[in-house]
Design an enzyme around this catalytic site. Sequence first.
Site, PDB file in Angstrom:
ATOM      1  N   TYR A 141       8.882   6.220 -17.644  1.00 32.55           N
ATOM      2  CA  TYR A 141      10.188   6.479 -17.038  1.00 32.55           C
ATOM      3  C   TYR A 141      11.269   6.738 -18.082  1.00 32.55           C
ATOM      4  CZ  TYR A 141       8.283   4.868 -12.539  1.00 32.55           C
ATOM      5  OH  TYR A 141       7.542   4.710 -11.393  1.00 32.55           O
ATOM      6  N   LYS A 191      -4.439   0.332 -17.983  1.00 32.47           N
ATOM      7  CA  LYS A 191      -5.467   1.360 -17.755  1.00 32.47           C
ATOM      8  C   LYS A 191      -6.103   1.635 -19.121  1.00 32.47           C
ATOM      9  CE  LYS A 191      -7.519   4.430 -15.110  1.00 32.47           C
ATOM     10  NZ  LYS A 191      -8.572   3.995 -14.175  1.00 32.47           N
ATOM     11  N   ASP A 223      -6.278   0.425 -11.207  1.00 31.76           N
ATOM     12  CA  ASP A 223      -6.931   0.842  -9.958  1.00 31.76           C
ATOM     13  C   ASP A 223      -7.633  -0.340  -9.302  1.00 31.76           C
ATOM     14  OD1 ASP A 223      -8.363   1.018 -12.305  1.00 31.76           O
ATOM     15  OD2 ASP A 223      -9.525   2.779 -11.764  1.00 31.76           O
ATOM     16  N   ASP A 247       6.054  -0.653 -10.660  1.00 31.83           N
ATOM     17  CA  ASP A 247       6.818  -0.015  -9.596  1.00 31.83           C
ATOM     18  C   ASP A 247       5.920   0.195  -8.370  1.00 31.83           C
ATOM     19  OD1 ASP A 247       8.852   1.272  -8.314  1.00 31.83           O
ATOM     20  OD2 ASP A 247       8.844   3.076  -9.564  1.00 31.83           O
ATOM     21  N   ASP A 251       5.638  -2.158  -4.553  1.00 31.21           N
ATOM     22  CA  ASP A 251       5.788  -1.608  -3.201  1.00 31.21           C
ATOM     23  C   ASP A 251       4.554  -1.940  -2.360  1.00 31.21           C
ATOM     24  OD1 ASP A 251       8.221  -0.430  -3.935  1.00 31.21           O
ATOM     25  OD2 ASP A 251       7.814   1.363  -2.739  1.00 31.21           O
TER      26      ASP A 251
END
Length: 368
Positions: A141, A191, A223, A247, A251
């Site tokens: 970001y 990851k 994942d 992020d 959610d």
Amino acid sequence: MLLKLTVLPGDGIGPEVTDEAIRVLESIADVFHHQLSVSRKDVGGAAFLSSKDPLPSDTLQACLSSDAVLLGAVGGPSFDSFPSHLRPESGLLRLRRELGSFANLRPAVCFPTLEDCSPLRPETVRGMDVMIVRELLGGIYFGEPRITEGPAGNRTATDTMRYSEPEIERIAHVGFQLARTRRGKVTSVDKANVLDCSRLWRDVVNHVADQYPEVKLSHMYVDSSAMALVSNPSAFDVLLTENMFGDILSDQAGGIVGSLGMLPSASIGGRVALYEPVHGSAPDIAGKGLANPLGAILSGAMLLRHSFQLEKEAICIESAVSTVLTAGYRSRDLAKPGAPTLTTSEMGRKVADAVRADASRASQLAAS
Ligand code: NAD
């Protein structure tokens, strides 16, 4: 105590939910004899409309000179075609950077009375109490270069994921320190099978872990952590991760506990801490009194705990929310089809009333 706050209502449902958070903080101030000083400023789309800047300098100055900042949400479809530096979200990213708040704490708790709001089976979601610790100022970001280039029809876009050892180290300390006050487990999510940033992340987290022998550390790929979060959410204690993964996973945690509207957050570690519900500006329900204010209200509890060390007051808000939910009150996002619902402000009033009722019960008990 004087509690000097800057409130940034922002866009969409932001103003509706922050009003309710302030209502509840006012009831806390009354009951516990604190003085609340609130200064409201524009941010995001609202600020762009009033001053052509999603983070005007007077907003930033007000934030920097207050004890804590409470934000609603920013963004909306009318700003979607704006160049990225003028978009409401760019104001929020700049604010986080200017405040230096690098650690984003996102607790996701399944309240026992809301087990049936989860899309998962009650026995799967039961006991879920995860603290997502998301790195907030690094990663994809913020990394440069970020650019779209080339002729129409053949454009390429580049974003850059970058992390330095000190950035990973400081967020890892936050995760381990929190785990010490909870159930003593950190799951670090990365990851590392694909990304260099993640391999560095894992290496640094392992080193930091040596300083916390009482905390049990495990690693998980992002994942499989997404899968584990829905198959066995109560297995997580502290979930430590980088900016984008955090992020997305938070959610997902909102979906699991029944509504994104339930989740609060705190961004700490900088000059002034920033508190905001996890949800966005929800343009689909803005201005209709349908927003769930509990994420914003619970962000107020985090504000009292982390910026003022007012643990009793924070617990008072959290138990008032629990009391209201146990009594069966629901905003529309939490209600079964056809069941009665409260508007945003009715829900805020119920929680403020419960704060006052709890406090008066406590003082009667103390006097007896
Ligand atoms: P969103 O979180 O705004 O909404 C997603 C869904 O959840 C919608 O159906 C919405 O109605 C519902 N919802 C969200 N909060 C709710 C609440 N308190 N009560 C009841 N229902 C609620 O996400 P989105 O639709 O992807 O984004 C809308 C805008 O918000 C975009 O412009 C986005 O960039 C922005 N956004 C801002 C922030 C922030 O300010 N921190 C975070 C995420 C998204």
